[in-house]
Design a protein around this motif. Sequence first.
Motif, PDB file in Angstrom:
ATOM      1  N   THR A  91     -41.096  27.723  -8.918  1.00 34.73           N
ATOM      2  CA  THR A  91     -40.363  28.290 -10.059  1.00 34.73           C
ATOM      3  C   THR A  91     -39.341  27.620 -10.790  1.00 34.73           C
ATOM      4  O   THR A  91     -38.665  28.004 -11.675  1.00 34.73           O
ATOM      5  CB  THR A  91     -39.902  29.642  -9.724  1.00 34.73           C
ATOM      6  OG1 THR A  91     -38.744  29.284  -8.653  1.00 34.73           O
ATOM      7  CG2 THR A  91     -40.962  30.651  -9.386  1.00 34.73           C
ATOM      8  N   GLY A  92     -39.041  26.119 -10.414  1.00 33.98           N
ATOM      9  CA  GLY A  92     -38.118  25.434 -10.951  1.00 33.98           C
ATOM     10  C   GLY A  92     -38.474  25.140 -12.278  1.00 33.98           C
ATOM     11  O   GLY A  92     -37.482  24.825 -13.330  1.00 33.98           O
ATOM     12  N   GLU A  93     -39.708  24.879 -12.750  1.00 37.17           N
ATOM     13  CA  GLU A  93     -40.085  24.718 -14.169  1.00 37.17           C
ATOM     14  C   GLU A  93     -40.233  26.186 -14.884  1.00 37.17           C
ATOM     15  O   GLU A  93     -40.971  25.702 -16.124  1.00 37.17           O
ATOM     16  CB  GLU A  93     -41.271  23.877 -14.299  1.00 37.17           C
ATOM     17  CG  GLU A  93     -41.066  22.397 -13.489  1.00 37.17           C
ATOM     18  CD  GLU A  93     -39.877  21.731 -14.160  1.00 37.17           C
ATOM     19  OE1 GLU A  93     -39.917  21.586 -15.314  1.00 37.17           O
ATOM     20  OE2 GLU A  93     -39.039  20.947 -13.372  1.00 37.17           O
ATOM     21  N   GLY A  94     -39.946  26.968 -14.510  1.00 36.13           N
ATOM     22  CA  GLY A  94     -40.340  28.449 -15.280  1.00 36.13           C
ATOM     23  C   GLY A  94     -41.677  28.972 -15.456  1.00 36.13           C
ATOM     24  O   GLY A  94     -42.078  29.521 -16.253  1.00 36.13           O
ATOM     25  N   ALA A  95     -42.445  28.741 -14.216  1.00 36.36           N
ATOM     26  CA  ALA A  95     -43.775  29.365 -14.157  1.00 36.36           C
ATOM     27  C   ALA A  95     -43.916  30.753 -14.179  1.00 36.36           C
ATOM     28  O   ALA A  95     -44.938  31.180 -14.568  1.00 36.36           O
ATOM     29  CB  ALA A  95     -44.345  28.752 -13.052  1.00 36.36           C
ATOM     30  N   ALA A 247     -37.665  22.600  -2.368  1.00 35.41           N
ATOM     31  CA  ALA A 247     -37.935  22.784  -3.703  1.00 35.41           C
ATOM     32  C   ALA A 247     -37.660  24.435  -3.962  1.00 35.41           C
ATOM     33  O   ALA A 247     -37.837  25.345  -3.046  1.00 35.41           O
ATOM     34  CB  ALA A 247     -39.523  22.602  -4.123  1.00 35.41           C
ATOM     35  N   GLU A 248     -37.585  24.735  -5.322  1.00 32.84           N
ATOM     36  CA  GLU A 248     -37.373  26.232  -5.644  1.00 32.84           C
ATOM     37  C   GLU A 248     -38.709  26.745  -5.491  1.00 32.84           C
ATOM     38  O   GLU A 248     -39.687  26.579  -6.322  1.00 32.84           O
ATOM     39  CB  GLU A 248     -36.675  26.346  -7.105  1.00 32.84           C
ATOM     40  CG  GLU A 248     -36.454  27.672  -7.272  1.00 32.84           C
ATOM     41  CD  GLU A 248     -35.903  28.149  -8.687  1.00 32.84           C
ATOM     42  OE1 GLU A 248     -36.603  28.629  -9.798  1.00 32.84           O
ATOM     43  OE2 GLU A 248     -34.769  27.670  -8.927  1.00 32.84           O
ATOM     44  N   GLY A 251     -37.876  31.703  -6.876  1.00 32.72           N
ATOM     45  CA  GLY A 251     -36.871  31.823  -7.285  1.00 32.72           C
ATOM     46  C   GLY A 251     -35.618  31.448  -6.378  1.00 32.72           C
ATOM     47  O   GLY A 251     -34.468  31.390  -6.659  1.00 32.72           O
ATOM     48  N   HIS A 252     -36.191  30.805  -5.081  1.00 29.62           N
ATOM     49  CA  HIS A 252     -35.095  30.485  -4.028  1.00 29.62           C
ATOM     50  C   HIS A 252     -35.437  28.971  -3.342  1.00 29.62           C
ATOM     51  O   HIS A 252     -36.742  28.886  -3.323  1.00 29.62           O
ATOM     52  CB  HIS A 252     -35.112  31.352  -3.006  1.00 29.62           C
ATOM     53  CG  HIS A 252     -34.521  32.808  -3.551  1.00 29.62           C
ATOM     54  ND1 HIS A 252     -33.226  33.300  -3.891  1.00 29.62           N
ATOM     55  CD2 HIS A 252     -35.212  33.917  -3.943  1.00 29.62           C
ATOM     56  CE1 HIS A 252     -32.944  34.330  -4.427  1.00 29.62           C
ATOM     57  NE2 HIS A 252     -34.218  34.975  -4.502  1.00 29.62           N
ATOM     58  N   PRO A 253     -34.557  28.362  -2.679  1.00 25.97           N
ATOM     59  CA  PRO A 253     -34.985  27.197  -2.222  1.00 25.97           C
ATOM     60  C   PRO A 253     -35.687  27.437  -0.742  1.00 25.97           C
ATOM     61  O   PRO A 253     -35.729  28.396  -0.125  1.00 25.97           O
ATOM     62  CB  PRO A 253     -33.646  26.580  -1.725  1.00 25.97           C
ATOM     63  CG  PRO A 253     -32.468  27.232  -2.300  1.00 25.97           C
ATOM     64  CD  PRO A 253     -33.059  28.822  -2.902  1.00 25.97           C
ATOM     65  N   ALA A 254     -36.967  26.580  -0.664  1.00 26.69           N
ATOM     66  CA  ALA A 254     -37.857  26.474   0.442  1.00 26.69           C
ATOM     67  C   ALA A 254     -38.149  25.224   0.924  1.00 26.69           C
ATOM     68  O   ALA A 254     -37.780  24.372   0.125  1.00 26.69           O
ATOM     69  CB  ALA A 254     -39.033  27.470  -0.014  1.00 26.69           C
ATOM     70  N   ALA A 265     -47.936  23.464   4.317  1.00 27.15           N
ATOM     71  CA  ALA A 265     -47.233  24.424   4.744  1.00 27.15           C
ATOM     72  C   ALA A 265     -46.106  24.734   3.479  1.00 27.15           C
ATOM     73  O   ALA A 265     -45.425  23.740   3.071  1.00 27.15           O
ATOM     74  CB  ALA A 265     -46.744  24.568   5.979  1.00 27.15           C
ATOM     75  N   VAL A 266     -45.718  26.028   3.252  1.00 23.47           N
ATOM     76  CA  VAL A 266     -44.537  26.249   2.419  1.00 23.47           C
ATOM     77  C   VAL A 266     -43.597  27.248   3.456  1.00 23.47           C
ATOM     78  O   VAL A 266     -44.239  28.379   3.861  1.00 23.47           O
ATOM     79  CB  VAL A 266     -44.646  27.052   1.249  1.00 23.47           C
ATOM     80  CG1 VAL A 266     -43.527  27.592   0.758  1.00 23.47           C
ATOM     81  CG2 VAL A 266     -45.408  25.913   0.289  1.00 23.47           C
ATOM     82  N   LEU A 267     -42.481  26.957   3.732  1.00 20.32           N
ATOM     83  CA  LEU A 267     -41.609  27.872   4.487  1.00 20.32           C
ATOM     84  C   LEU A 267     -40.415  28.436   3.686  1.00 20.32           C
ATOM     85  O   LEU A 267     -39.520  27.646   2.975  1.00 20.32           O
ATOM     86  CB  LEU A 267     -40.975  27.313   5.847  1.00 20.32           C
ATOM     87  CG  LEU A 267     -40.245  27.819   6.740  1.00 20.32           C
ATOM     88  CD1 LEU A 267     -40.321  27.310   7.986  1.00 20.32           C
ATOM     89  CD2 LEU A 267     -38.598  27.610   6.282  1.00 20.32           C
ATOM     90  N   ALA A 268     -40.267  29.816   3.629  1.00 14.87           N
ATOM     91  CA  ALA A 268     -39.242  30.329   2.909  1.00 14.87           C
ATOM     92  C   ALA A 268     -38.199  31.277   3.624  1.00 14.87           C
ATOM     93  O   ALA A 268     -39.061  31.851   4.668  1.00 14.87           O
ATOM     94  CB  ALA A 268     -40.088  31.152   1.733  1.00 14.87           C
TER      95      ALA A 268
END
Length: 296
Positions: A91-95, A247-248, A251-254, A265-268
Motif C-alpha cells: 500500500t506504499g504507492e496508494g494501491a 514494506a508497507e 497500511g502497516h509495516p510487514a 512469504a509475507v509476515l504481518a
Amino acid sequence: MTVTGPETALFEQQRRRLFGLAYRMLGSAAEAEDVVQDAFLRWHGADRQRIEALPAWLAKVVTNLCLNRLTSARARRESYVGPWLPEPVLTGEGALGPLETVEQRDSVSMGVLILLERLTPPERAVFVLREAFGYQHREIAELLDIDEAHSRQLHLRARRHVADTRARFTAGNDEQRRIVERFLAATLEGDVAGLEKLLAEDVVSWADGGGTVTAARRPIVGRDRVLRYLLGMGGRPEIAVVRTEIAEVNGHPAVLFELGGALMAVLALEVGQDRVTAVRLVVSPAKLAFVAAQRA
C-alpha cells in the motif's frame, strides 16, 4: 477484450477507488480486480444518458457485485484448508487509496479484514462504505436500495461486532516499524529473550498455506508456543539464504521473504501496547501473486 476511448479514461479515474472498495469488501485482491473489470464492462455497455453521477453509479455496481460474491465466498472459506487470511497488498504507492488517518489504515489491516468476515454481507457493505469511504447513510441507502434507518441499524450492528474484538494499533507507523525490525532480528538470530519481550502473553499466530504449502493448520496460541514456533521457523536451513524486506502491507509495516528471486512469504504483525498481539504469515502462492506482481 480491449476497449479504448473517452469512456475508458473516465473509468480509469475511478479504478483505484473501486479496487479499494472491492478489496475491503472481499479481502481478495484477485477477486477485487475481477469485480472492477466486470464493472468496467457494465459501464461500457450502459446507457450513459441515464447515469447522473458516474462515481455513485460505479460504487453501486461494484458493491452489488461484491455482495453477490460474498455469499459463495463464505461457503468456500468454510471448507478452506487451515486458517484463511486476506490477500496482502502493498500500500506504499496508494494501491488501496489514501491511508492518511488511523481509521483508513485500520480499514485495510489484516486484523480488521478478518473481523469483517464475521459480518453479514449487508453489514460489511455498510461498514466499509461508512468507515472507509465516508459515505453518509442517505447515500449508502441509495447504493444498497434500502432505507436510511436500515443503513444506520446495519452500521451499528457492524461496529459492535468489530469493536468487541478489535485490537487497535496503539503505536504510530514509525514505532510499528521499529517493533517489526526487532521482531525480525530476534526471530532470525534465535534471540529468546528478545522475542519474549516483544510477544504479548496471549499472542496468536496464524499461517495461510492454502492447502498447497506446508503451514500450521491451526492457530498457535500463547507466548510460549508462538515463541517455539518462531524459533523453529528462524532455525530452518533455507532462512540463511532468504532475503528479507520491510514494506508497507495493508497500511502497516510487514516483512517480505524472498528466496531465489521469488516471493515466498509475507509476515504481518498486529501490535498493541508495544507488544505483538498477532502474527499472520501468508505463504500460499495464490495469495502472494498480487504482491509479487506489484513488485515486478
